[in-house]
Design a protein around this motif. Structure first.
Motif, PDB file in Angstrom:
ATOM      1  N   ARG A  14      17.485   2.996 -13.381  1.00 49.32           N
ATOM      2  CA  ARG A  14      17.138   4.404 -13.290  1.00 49.32           C
ATOM      3  C   ARG A  14      18.264   5.194 -12.604  1.00 49.32           C
ATOM      4  O   ARG A  14      18.620   6.292 -13.018  1.00 49.32           O
ATOM      5  CB  ARG A  14      15.835   4.556 -12.509  1.00 49.32           C
ATOM      6  CG  ARG A  14      14.883   5.544 -13.154  1.00 49.32           C
ATOM      7  CD  ARG A  14      13.627   5.661 -12.344  1.00 49.32           C
ATOM      8  NE  ARG A  14      12.610   4.702 -12.786  1.00 49.32           N
ATOM      9  CZ  ARG A  14      11.562   4.365 -12.049  1.00 49.32           C
ATOM     10  NH1 ARG A  14      11.404   4.840 -10.848  1.00 49.32           N
ATOM     11  NH2 ARG A  14      10.671   3.520 -12.526  1.00 49.32           N
ATOM     12  N   PHE A  28      20.119   2.151  -0.727  1.00 51.73           N
ATOM     13  CA  PHE A  28      19.459   3.065  -1.658  1.00 51.73           C
ATOM     14  C   PHE A  28      20.259   4.350  -1.809  1.00 51.73           C
ATOM     15  O   PHE A  28      20.432   4.877  -2.910  1.00 51.73           O
ATOM     16  CB  PHE A  28      18.057   3.373  -1.126  1.00 51.73           C
ATOM     17  CG  PHE A  28      17.257   4.307  -1.996  1.00 51.73           C
ATOM     18  CD1 PHE A  28      16.409   3.816  -2.969  1.00 51.73           C
ATOM     19  CD2 PHE A  28      17.346   5.684  -1.834  1.00 51.73           C
ATOM     20  CE1 PHE A  28      15.677   4.663  -3.763  1.00 51.73           C
ATOM     21  CE2 PHE A  28      16.613   6.546  -2.628  1.00 51.73           C
ATOM     22  CZ  PHE A  28      15.771   6.025  -3.591  1.00 51.73           C
ATOM     23  N   THR A  84      16.378  11.917   2.788  1.00 45.32           N
ATOM     24  CA  THR A  84      15.981  10.607   2.261  1.00 45.32           C
ATOM     25  C   THR A  84      16.058   9.536   3.347  1.00 45.32           C
ATOM     26  O   THR A  84      15.248   8.624   3.376  1.00 45.32           O
ATOM     27  CB  THR A  84      16.830  10.200   1.049  1.00 45.32           C
ATOM     28  OG1 THR A  84      18.177  10.570   1.306  1.00 45.32           O
ATOM     29  CG2 THR A  84      16.365  10.852  -0.209  1.00 45.32           C
ATOM     30  N   PRO A  91      -1.139  -1.529  -2.777  1.00 44.84           N
ATOM     31  CA  PRO A  91      -0.391  -0.621  -3.654  1.00 44.84           C
ATOM     32  C   PRO A  91       0.241  -1.393  -4.800  1.00 44.84           C
ATOM     33  O   PRO A  91       0.705  -2.513  -4.619  1.00 44.84           O
ATOM     34  CB  PRO A  91       0.669  -0.032  -2.735  1.00 44.84           C
ATOM     35  CG  PRO A  91       0.765  -0.985  -1.589  1.00 44.84           C
ATOM     36  CD  PRO A  91      -0.584  -1.591  -1.432  1.00 44.84           C
ATOM     37  N   ALA A  92       0.237  -0.770  -5.962  1.00 49.15           N
ATOM     38  CA  ALA A  92       0.786  -1.440  -7.137  1.00 49.15           C
ATOM     39  C   ALA A  92       2.297  -1.295  -7.155  1.00 49.15           C
ATOM     40  O   ALA A  92       2.849  -0.473  -7.867  1.00 49.15           O
ATOM     41  CB  ALA A  92       0.170  -0.858  -8.400  1.00 49.15           C
ATOM     42  N   ARG A  93       2.952  -2.061  -6.311  1.00 48.57           N
ATOM     43  CA  ARG A  93       4.408  -2.023  -6.321  1.00 48.57           C
ATOM     44  C   ARG A  93       4.916  -3.049  -7.309  1.00 48.57           C
ATOM     45  O   ARG A  93       4.228  -4.017  -7.625  1.00 48.57           O
ATOM     46  CB  ARG A  93       4.956  -2.376  -4.948  1.00 48.57           C
ATOM     47  CG  ARG A  93       4.579  -1.358  -3.912  1.00 48.57           C
ATOM     48  CD  ARG A  93       5.240  -1.701  -2.623  1.00 48.57           C
ATOM     49  NE  ARG A  93       4.552  -1.007  -1.548  1.00 48.57           N
ATOM     50  CZ  ARG A  93       5.080  -0.830  -0.352  1.00 48.57           C
ATOM     51  NH1 ARG A  93       6.263  -1.302  -0.103  1.00 48.57           N
ATOM     52  NH2 ARG A  93       4.417  -0.201   0.573  1.00 48.57           N
ATOM     53  N   ASN A  94       6.116  -2.849  -7.764  1.00 48.16           N
ATOM     54  CA  ASN A  94       6.729  -3.854  -8.609  1.00 48.16           C
ATOM     55  C   ASN A  94       7.104  -5.045  -7.756  1.00 48.16           C
ATOM     56  O   ASN A  94       7.302  -4.924  -6.550  1.00 48.16           O
ATOM     57  CB  ASN A  94       7.996  -3.297  -9.244  1.00 48.16           C
ATOM     58  CG  ASN A  94       7.686  -2.215 -10.258  1.00 48.16           C
ATOM     59  OD1 ASN A  94       6.884  -2.437 -11.152  1.00 48.16           O
ATOM     60  ND2 ASN A  94       8.288  -1.056 -10.090  1.00 48.16           N
ATOM     61  N   ALA A 104      11.525  -4.401  -9.269  1.00 45.70           N
ATOM     62  CA  ALA A 104      11.715  -3.063  -8.722  1.00 45.70           C
ATOM     63  C   ALA A 104      13.194  -2.787  -8.537  1.00 45.70           C
ATOM     64  O   ALA A 104      13.695  -1.703  -8.832  1.00 45.70           O
ATOM     65  CB  ALA A 104      10.991  -2.946  -7.375  1.00 45.70           C
ATOM     66  N   GLY A 158      12.843   7.094   4.916  1.00 45.17           N
ATOM     67  CA  GLY A 158      12.855   5.638   4.961  1.00 45.17           C
ATOM     68  C   GLY A 158      13.748   4.990   3.929  1.00 45.17           C
ATOM     69  O   GLY A 158      13.572   3.824   3.598  1.00 45.17           O
ATOM     70  N   ALA A 159      14.722   5.750   3.415  1.00 43.27           N
ATOM     71  CA  ALA A 159      15.648   5.149   2.458  1.00 43.27           C
ATOM     72  C   ALA A 159      16.672   4.301   3.203  1.00 43.27           C
ATOM     73  O   ALA A 159      17.156   4.692   4.264  1.00 43.27           O
ATOM     74  CB  ALA A 159      16.360   6.231   1.662  1.00 43.27           C
ATOM     75  N   THR A 160      16.953   3.135   2.655  1.00 40.76           N
ATOM     76  CA  THR A 160      17.983   2.285   3.257  1.00 40.76           C
ATOM     77  C   THR A 160      19.349   2.828   2.855  1.00 40.76           C
ATOM     78  O   THR A 160      19.471   3.611   1.917  1.00 40.76           O
ATOM     79  CB  THR A 160      17.863   0.851   2.734  1.00 40.76           C
ATOM     80  OG1 THR A 160      17.908   0.892   1.310  1.00 40.76           O
ATOM     81  CG2 THR A 160      16.558   0.220   3.169  1.00 40.76           C
TER      82      THR A 160
END
Lengths: 319, 228
Positions: free
Chosen positions: A25, A234, A225, A10-13, A18, A229-231
């Motif tokens: 953002r 996050f 969220t 996967p094209a993750r940053n 990120a 799987g949000a920490t």
């Protein structure tokens, strides 16, 4: 070793990029959230601003008051009331003698007739005093000491010397009122600290409570969220940024409020000063002071939301 | 993929939701979890998603013993699971696109990549033309499909679904179940809790049955025995 195949990854940053992109953002998004409910955001901001403007405004007034009082201690004067039996000639001799003293700048003789005339004129007891027949007032020597703000004990020493002179009945130092003014300013300064601390706590509570309501309103969103799987970090982030925005906008508004108030007062103060032949001008917050005010406000916003988030976010777990 | 080893779950107050459950869902397999309401289906799924912890026994998920997973690591385990809920759990203050994008945003994907993957996921559930809609404007079946798109957008290796067809009419339910079967065909392990026995019979995947917290029927075991 073969090169790992990355084509299907996967094209993750990169993690760090990120992280920053997400922060930026979230920062913008949380500002957007505030703008979506302008009325309640504006009210929270206004409460913070007023709570901050109050102590900051008092601080401004106090530092102006200190400016005015600077230089007043130079006007300290010692009045030597001579004994009634001291003649004018003796008084003049004493005056010339005192002029040679180390700690004395100048000495002026106020003749008892002159003092009486002034008293009659000022007090309004003219007739009553005339009926006394003889002048009850003594000659007075107005002594201007050399004031060294670093060495207040010098004046005290001089006073002691003057009191011991056999011609002197009473030696009175007019520095007292300056000292009183200074101690009053000192009390005011401490009072401002107390008020600042109380109102800073109020800001913490306001932000904390706003964020708490925000968390409750978004309870289901937080649950979802978390399930995806949000920490905790996050989920915490937008609330912290919301607190930061509240702090920033509240700080800026407080600055504006103070500047406006100074603007309103400045004209009248200048009028008053000109009546006293003074060029005194009301000064507002210096730029650096304004920046510290805003910075402090941001810090309070962050801290308030941190406390609220820490207390309430862990309670929300999906079930 | 999922292995339960003598798992017990007792809730505070003494109610035993699951007792002595053991089964194994191999990687890439699909199975149905059935039973009356209160049989422990939801509890079993919650144990896999680490929403609840077992009182006794071990659960292995993709070789990881879930008992050893600290709370701070739970999010990273969940990112490898796609979860679908009966009541969708969509966020109604944002568009379909943003709902589906959420798992990718959480995992820190690039902006462009997010767009590509979200559209691919919406295409798979047949909602490509609805990406800008608010979820509330969609029908129940469409909302459920948005939930499914969100569950598969980050290509998890396991899909869990809790009564995904609970509120849908038979035809829509069948469509949804066929959608799951299609994901299974491309290698995703799938475990679906449902009480819709008629539909399950038609679908023809292995069934695990629970009754009052106990395992009373396990097709997977027979599969394993046959393979052995």
């Amino acid at each position: 070793m073969s090169k790992p195949d990355t084509s299907n990854k996967p094209a993750r940053n990169a993690p760090v990029t990120a992280y920053f992109i997400h922060h930026a953002r979230t920062l913008i998004a949380s500002l957007g959230v505030l703008f979506r409910s302008p009325a309640s955001s504006a009210m929270t901001t206004a409460v913070i601003a007023i709570a901050l403007a109050l102590p900051a405004g008092l601080y401004v007034l106090l530092s102006n008051a200190s400016h005015v009082s600077v230089g007043w201690d130079n006007s300290a004067q010692i009045s030597l009331f001579l004994k009634a039996n001291v003649s004018e000639k003796q008084a003049r001799t004493l005056a010339s003698k005192l002029r040679l003293y180390d700690g004395i700048d100048s000495v002026k003789l106020i003749h008892k007739d002159q003092a009486l005339a002034e008293f009659q004129r000022v007090s309004g007891f003219g007739d009553a005093i005339e009926s006394l027949g003889s002048n009850p007032l003594p000659h007075v020597l107005a002594v201007q000491p050399v004031v060294d703000p670093e060495r207040p004990d010098k004046i005290a020493h001089l006073m002691k010397q003057l009191r011991e002179l056999k011609q002197v009945d009473i030696a009175q130092l007019d520095l007292q009122w300056v000292k009183r003014l200074y101690s009053m300013l000192e009390i005011a300064r401490k009072g401002i600290w107390v008020i600042s601390i109380l109102l800073a706590m109020a800001v913490l509570l306001v932000v904390g409570n706003t964020i708490r309501l925000d968390i409750q309103n978004r309870r289901s969103e937080i649950e979802v969220t978390k399930l995806i799987g949000a920490t905790n970090a996050f989920i915490r982030r937008p609330f912290l940024y919301t607190g930061f925005w509240y702090g920033l906008s509240g700080g800026i508004l407080a600055w504006i409020l103070i500047s406006l108030s100074i603007g309103i007062l400045a004209g009248s103060v200048e009028n008053l000063a000109s009546l006293y032949n003074s060029a005194f001008q009301l000064t507002g917050l210096a730029f650096s002071e304004a920046m510290s005010l805003i910075g402090f406000s941001c810090l309070l916003g962050l801290l308030g939301s941190w406390i609220a988030v820490g207390r309430h976010l862990d309670e929300i777990e999906p079930s | 993929m999922i292995r339960f080893d003598n798992v017990n779950k007792r809730y505070p107050g003494g109610h035993e939701a699951l007792s002595n459950i053991s089964f194994h869902l191999p990687r890439g397999k699909m199975a149905y979890l059935t039973g009356h309401s209160g049989a422990g289906k939801s509890t079993l799924l919650k144990l896999i998603a680490l929403i609840e912890r077992p009182s006794r026994g071990n659960i292995l998920l993709d070789g990881v013993n879930l008992s050893n997973v600290r709370n701070s690591k739970v999010p990273y385990i969940r990112r490898n699971i796609g979860i679908i809920f009966q009541n969708h759990h969509l966020l109604y203050d944002r568009t379909v696109f943003d709902n589906v994008a959420l798992p990718l945003v959480i995992a820190g994907y690039q902006h462009r990549e997010v767009g590509k993957r979200v559209r691919a996921a919406l295409d798979q559930v047949g909602l490509l033309n609805k990406e800008k809609c608010a979820p509330i404007t969609l029908s129940g079946g469409e909302q459920q499909r948005v939930g499914i798109a969100r569950a598969i957008v980050h290509k998890p290796s396991l899909l869990l679904a809790d009564e995904p067809t609970g509120n849908l009419d038979p035809e829509l339910s069948r469509e949804i179940m066929e959608l799951f079967a299609r994901f299974n065909q491309v290698g995703v392990s799938v475990l679906i809790a449902s009480h819709d026995l008629d539909l399950i019979k038609q679908m023809g995947s292995p069934v695990i049955s629970l009754s009052q917290g106990m395992l009373i029927h396990d097709d997977l075991k027979e599969v394993a025995d046959v393979e052995a």
